[in-house]
Structures are given as structure tokens and as C-alpha cells.
Motif scaffolding. Structure first.
Motif, PDB file in Angstrom:
ATOM      1  N   MET A   1      44.062  57.009  34.721  1.00 34.79           N
ATOM      2  CA  MET A   1      42.848  57.371  34.002  1.00 34.79           C
ATOM      3  C   MET A   1      43.247  57.927  32.643  1.00 34.79           C
ATOM      4  O   MET A   1      44.013  58.890  32.551  1.00 34.79           O
ATOM      5  N   VAL A   2      42.761  57.302  31.579  1.00 36.57           N
ATOM      6  CA  VAL A   2      43.033  57.754  30.209  1.00 36.57           C
ATOM      7  C   VAL A   2      41.726  58.241  29.603  1.00 36.57           C
ATOM      8  O   VAL A   2      40.726  57.518  29.608  1.00 36.57           O
ATOM      9  N   PHE A   3      41.725  59.461  29.084  1.00 41.47           N
ATOM     10  CA  PHE A   3      40.507  60.056  28.551  1.00 41.47           C
ATOM     11  C   PHE A   3      40.350  59.743  27.066  1.00 41.47           C
ATOM     12  O   PHE A   3      40.180  60.637  26.234  1.00 41.47           O
ATOM     13  N   GLU A   4      40.437  58.479  26.745  1.00 46.70           N
ATOM     14  CA  GLU A   4      40.266  58.002  25.375  1.00 46.70           C
ATOM     15  C   GLU A   4      39.607  56.622  25.419  1.00 46.70           C
ATOM     16  O   GLU A   4      39.753  55.890  26.405  1.00 46.70           O
ATOM     17  N   ALA A   5      38.923  56.278  24.335  1.00 50.07           N
ATOM     18  CA  ALA A   5      38.401  54.925  24.208  1.00 50.07           C
ATOM     19  C   ALA A   5      39.527  53.976  23.827  1.00 50.07           C
ATOM     20  O   ALA A   5      40.568  54.396  23.296  1.00 50.07           O
ATOM     21  N   LEU A   6      39.337  52.697  24.102  1.00 48.25           N
ATOM     22  CA  LEU A   6      40.334  51.706  23.705  1.00 48.25           C
ATOM     23  C   LEU A   6      40.478  51.692  22.187  1.00 48.25           C
ATOM     24  O   LEU A   6      39.482  51.736  21.460  1.00 48.25           O
ATOM     25  N   PRO A   7      41.696  51.616  21.680  1.00 50.74           N
ATOM     26  CA  PRO A   7      41.880  51.536  20.225  1.00 50.74           C
ATOM     27  C   PRO A   7      41.449  50.162  19.710  1.00 50.74           C
ATOM     28  O   PRO A   7      41.424  49.191  20.470  1.00 50.74           O
ATOM     29  N   PRO A   8      41.117  50.056  18.427  1.00 50.52           N
ATOM     30  CA  PRO A   8      40.747  48.755  17.860  1.00 50.52           C
ATOM     31  C   PRO A   8      41.859  47.730  18.055  1.00 50.52           C
ATOM     32  O   PRO A   8      43.044  48.035  17.878  1.00 50.52           O
ATOM     33  N   GLY A   9      41.483  46.534  18.449  1.00 50.26           N
ATOM     34  CA  GLY A   9      42.455  45.451  18.612  1.00 50.26           C
ATOM     35  C   GLY A   9      43.345  45.597  19.826  1.00 50.26           C
ATOM     36  O   GLY A   9      44.420  44.978  19.894  1.00 50.26           O
ATOM     37  N   ALA A  10      42.936  46.388  20.802  1.00 46.55           N
ATOM     38  CA  ALA A  10      43.763  46.610  21.989  1.00 46.55           C
ATOM     39  C   ALA A  10      43.993  45.307  22.744  1.00 46.55           C
ATOM     40  O   ALA A  10      43.062  44.547  22.995  1.00 46.55           O
ATOM     41  N   GLY A  11      45.240  45.049  23.108  1.00 48.70           N
ATOM     42  CA  GLY A  11      45.597  43.845  23.843  1.00 48.70           C
ATOM     43  C   GLY A  11      45.465  44.035  25.345  1.00 48.70           C
ATOM     44  O   GLY A  11      45.050  45.090  25.827  1.00 48.70           O
ATOM     45  N   PRO A  12      45.851  43.033  26.107  1.00 49.92           N
ATOM     46  CA  PRO A  12      45.712  43.093  27.574  1.00 49.92           C
ATOM     47  C   PRO A  12      46.554  44.191  28.213  1.00 49.92           C
ATOM     48  O   PRO A  12      46.246  44.629  29.324  1.00 49.92           O
ATOM     49  N   GLU A  13      47.610  44.639  27.531  1.00 49.30           N
ATOM     50  CA  GLU A  13      48.438  45.705  28.100  1.00 49.30           C
ATOM     51  C   GLU A  13      47.665  47.025  28.213  1.00 49.30           C
ATOM     52  O   GLU A  13      48.070  47.924  28.966  1.00 49.30           O
ATOM     53  N   TYR A  14      46.539  47.150  27.501  1.00 44.55           N
ATOM     54  CA  TYR A  14      45.721  48.346  27.605  1.00 44.55           C
ATOM     55  C   TYR A  14      44.785  48.296  28.814  1.00 44.55           C
ATOM     56  O   TYR A  14      44.067  49.266  29.074  1.00 44.55           O
ATOM     57  N   GLN A  15      44.805  47.179  29.525  1.00 45.84           N
ATOM     58  CA  GLN A  15      44.067  47.064  30.776  1.00 45.84           C
ATOM     59  C   GLN A  15      45.000  47.199  31.984  1.00 45.84           C
ATOM     60  O   GLN A  15      44.660  47.840  32.976  1.00 45.84           O
ATOM     61  N   ASN A  16      46.173  46.570  31.863  1.00 50.81           N
ATOM     62  CA  ASN A  16      47.184  46.640  32.915  1.00 50.81           C
ATOM     63  C   ASN A  16      48.552  46.806  32.257  1.00 50.81           C
ATOM     64  O   ASN A  16      48.940  45.991  31.421  1.00 50.81           O
ATOM     65  N   PHE A  17      49.267  47.853  32.653  1.00 51.53           N
ATOM     66  CA  PHE A  17      50.567  48.112  32.054  1.00 51.53           C
ATOM     67  C   PHE A  17      51.551  48.517  33.139  1.00 51.53           C
ATOM     68  O   PHE A  17      51.336  49.505  33.857  1.00 51.53           O
ATOM     69  N   ARG A  18      52.619  47.737  33.279  1.00 50.64           N
ATOM     70  CA  ARG A  18      53.658  48.017  34.269  1.00 50.64           C
ATOM     71  C   ARG A  18      53.072  48.341  35.643  1.00 50.64           C
ATOM     72  O   ARG A  18      53.330  49.377  36.233  1.00 50.64           O
ATOM     73  N   LYS A  19      52.255  47.439  36.100  1.00 47.90           N
ATOM     74  CA  LYS A  19      51.626  47.513  37.429  1.00 47.90           C
ATOM     75  C   LYS A  19      50.558  48.592  37.548  1.00 47.90           C
ATOM     76  O   LYS A  19      50.033  48.833  38.639  1.00 47.90           O
ATOM     77  N   HIS A  20      50.222  49.236  36.451  1.00 45.39           N
ATOM     78  CA  HIS A  20      49.178  50.255  36.479  1.00 45.39           C
ATOM     79  C   HIS A  20      47.887  49.704  35.880  1.00 45.39           C
ATOM     80  O   HIS A  20      47.900  49.156  34.766  1.00 45.39           O
ATOM     81  N   ARG A  21      46.801  49.845  36.622  1.00 48.24           N
ATOM     82  CA  ARG A  21      45.482  49.472  36.101  1.00 48.24           C
ATOM     83  C   ARG A  21      44.921  50.680  35.366  1.00 48.24           C
ATOM     84  O   ARG A  21      44.859  51.785  35.924  1.00 48.24           O
ATOM     85  N   ILE A  22      44.525  50.490  34.133  1.00 41.70           N
ATOM     86  CA  ILE A  22      44.107  51.608  33.291  1.00 41.70           C
ATOM     87  C   ILE A  22      42.589  51.723  33.293  1.00 41.70           C
ATOM     88  O   ILE A  22      41.868  50.755  33.024  1.00 41.70           O
ATOM     89  N   LEU A  23      42.107  52.920  33.617  1.00 42.39           N
ATOM     90  CA  LEU A  23      40.685  53.212  33.718  1.00 42.39           C
ATOM     91  C   LEU A  23      40.273  54.162  32.608  1.00 42.39           C
ATOM     92  O   LEU A  23      41.078  54.950  32.114  1.00 42.39           O
ATOM     93  N   HIS A  24      38.986  54.092  32.251  1.00 46.32           N
ATOM     94  CA  HIS A  24      38.457  54.991  31.230  1.00 46.32           C
ATOM     95  C   HIS A  24      37.156  55.659  31.672  1.00 46.32           C
ATOM     96  O   HIS A  24      36.672  56.566  30.983  1.00 46.32           O
ATOM     97  N   ASP A  25      36.575  55.222  32.781  1.00 41.08           N
ATOM     98  CA  ASP A  25      35.293  55.743  33.250  1.00 41.08           C
ATOM     99  C   ASP A  25      35.490  56.528  34.536  1.00 41.08           C
ATOM    100  O   ASP A  25      35.675  55.954  35.615  1.00 41.08           O
ATOM    101  N   ALA A  26      35.435  57.836  34.441  1.00 34.52           N
ATOM    102  CA  ALA A  26      35.646  58.685  35.622  1.00 34.52           C
ATOM    103  C   ALA A  26      34.457  58.656  36.571  1.00 34.52           C
ATOM    104  O   ALA A  26      34.580  59.064  37.734  1.00 34.52           O
ATOM    105  N   ASN A  27      33.306  58.171  36.121  1.00 35.09           N
ATOM    106  CA  ASN A  27      32.113  58.142  36.978  1.00 35.09           C
ATOM    107  C   ASN A  27      32.250  57.197  38.161  1.00 35.09           C
ATOM    108  O   ASN A  27      31.516  57.317  39.139  1.00 35.09           O
ATOM    109  N   SER A  28      33.197  56.258  38.072  1.00 37.66           N
ATOM    110  CA  SER A  28      33.363  55.272  39.147  1.00 37.66           C
ATOM    111  C   SER A  28      34.348  55.732  40.220  1.00 37.66           C
ATOM    112  O   SER A  28      34.573  55.010  41.201  1.00 37.66           O
TER     113      SER A  28
END
Length: 266
Positions: A125-152
Motif C-alpha cells: 500500500m503506497v499513500f501517494e497518487a501515481l506519478p505522471p507517466g507511470a509505467g506498468p512497474e507502478y502496478q506490479n513490482f518484483r512480485k508485489h501488487r501495488i495498491l493506493h486505495d485503503a478503502n478496499s
């Protein structure tokens, strides 16, 4: 101006004998160190490795180490506040400790939000919005799925997340090993009023299973951080030293079995 007292904070991996230490040597200079304490025979390796030297402020309470100790998410501020101006540059990053070089970089620009938390099942869980131009590594990085919405998040994880962001006044950390026929001793952590990037956010007391202070452990009240490693040893960080104790329930706390000098590594 009186120089700032050296302080230290420790982030323990939950599933590996690895820890990251932020050693704040002076007001705006912090070193990132890696501790490998893998069990070797009857002892532990307890080897420190020097990492990045950082000019600015690292926020230990908004940083977290992955369960395997291979990734670090941290929140940082570089520069100094100036009268009449907004906060200096701040950001969240994901790095491979003890290096602070960012694999993933999330600009912030203020001291609101920031940082992250590793969850179970390789989620971050990252408490930041995606940076402009973020690539696919900002969704999945080294087997980690990256989340931004704690409500789920499930209810238990949401509660843990809330406690991380706004710690309760008192938190108890039981000894991680089974106390043989005895009630579980524990580290009791009490929150202080927090200041920006504080290394003195908490007071610590070591208590037995009946809630009485354990003799010989009075000095940990003055520590910057105290915690159990995965082998049940007590680790206490204060200034330039990390003291390690072999703990045995029902007995007073003796002298540390090891004292690691953080200054000697840098």
C-alpha cells in the motif's frame, strides 16, 4: 547552535532475519544501514552493512520493510523549511536496502500523506497518487501488487493500517516465543506527542506476564526504539548503539550480549 543528538530507528522484516536502521547522525544527515542477524549455530551473524547517506529527513514512522527484507518503502524530505514558504520537496520511494536509490518514485511536495506499508500476499500500500507517466512497474513490482486505495482492504488490515498511521496511546508487543509455563512478557510502547520525522515518538518499558517492570531493563525507557527480533532477542537502539540481549522470561535483564556501534560502520 548545539548539534543534534544522534538518534536511531529500526525497521524489522517480519519473515526474515533482516533489519533496516535509520541512523540520524545529525539534524539533516541520516545513514541507512542493513543488519543481517541470521542464526549461525548457537549465535547470530549480527552483521551491519553501510548503505546510502541521505541529506535531509527520513520519516521512520512512515517507512516499512517488506517481510523478506528485500524492499523498503520510505518517505523523505530534502531541504529545510523557510519562513513564508511551503514545505520543501518530499517524496515516497521504493528501494532495495540499504540503498535509498528509488526503483519507484512518487513526488509529494508537502508533509501530508506519504510513505507506505507492506501487506500480506505480496501487496504494497503506497499513500501517494501515481506519478505522471507511470509505467506498468507502478502496478506490479518484483512480485508485489501495488495498491493506493485503503478503502478496499479487509477489516483487520484496515485496522492495522489505521494503527500504523495513528498509533494508539499504548501498544503491547508480546515476546514472540512461547514462555515456558509462564505468562507472556512484553514490550509496552507508549506514544508521545509527535513532531515532524520524530525518532522519539515512543517510550518503551519491558514488563513480565503480570504487568510488572522487569528489573535491569530500566534504561530502555531512554531508547529511541526497542523491539523483539524473530529469535526472541531484545533489540534496543539509542543514539549510535544497537544493543542486543538474550532474553529469558522470569529473570532480570542482564547485560547486552552484543553492542553494535553504528558509527563504526559509516
Amino acid at each position: 547552535m548545539t548539534p543534534a543528538t544522534a538518534k536511531s530507528a529500526v525497521l524489522l522484516a517480519s519473515a526474515a532475519p533482516v533489519a533496516v536502521i535509520f541512523y540520524r547522525r545529525s539534524r539533516l544527515t541520516t545513514y541507512c544501514l542493513l543488519l543481517d542477524y541470521e542464526r549461525r549455530g548457537k549465535g547470530c551473524r549480527d552483521q551491519l552493512s553501510k548503505g546510502s547517506r541521505f541529506r535531509g529527513r527520513l520519516f521512520p514512522e512512515r517507512s516499512h520493510l517488506s517481510p523478506d527484507g528485500e524492499l523498503l518503502v520510505y518517505f523523505a524530505m530534502q531541504g529545510q523549511k523557510t519562513d513564508g514558504r511551503s514545505d520543501p520537496s518530499t517524496w515516497t520511494a521504493v528501494a532495495s536496502p540499504p540503498s535509498l536509490t528509488a526503483h519507484l518514485f512518487y513526488p509529494n511536495g508537502s508533509t501530508w500523506g506519504g510513505g507506505g506499508l507492506f501487506l500480506s500476499d505480496h501487496r504494497l500500500m503506497v499513500f501517494e497518487a501515481l506519478p505522471p507517466g507511470a509505467g506498468p512497474e507502478y502496478q506490479n513490482f518484483r512480485k508485489h501488487r501495488i495498491l493506493h486505495d485503503a478503502n478496499s482492504l479487509p477489516e483487520d488490515e484496515a485496522a492495522a493500517l489505521k494503527a500504523r498511521l495513528k498509533p494508539p496511546q499504548v501498544t503491547t508487543y508480546p515476546w514472540p516465543l512461547k514462555a515456558r509455563g509462564k505468562r507472556q512478557p512484553a514490550i509496552v510502547r507508549t506514544a508521545r506527542p509527535q513532531s515532524l520525522g520524530s525518532y522519539d515518538h515512543f517510550d518503551y518499558v519491558l514488563q513480565d506476564g503480570d504487568g510488572y517492570d522487569i528489573k535491569g531493563a530500566e534504561h530502555i525507557v531512554l531508547a529511541n526504539w526497542a523491539g523483539w527480533d524473530m529469535y526472541g532477542r531484545l533489540m534496543v537502539a539509542a543514539g549510535r548503539h544497537l544493543k542486543i540481549y538474550e532474553f529469558e522470561p522470569g529473570r532480570r535483564l542482564g547485560k547486552p550480549t552484543k553492542t553494535l556501534d553504528l558509527e563504526a560502520v559509516i
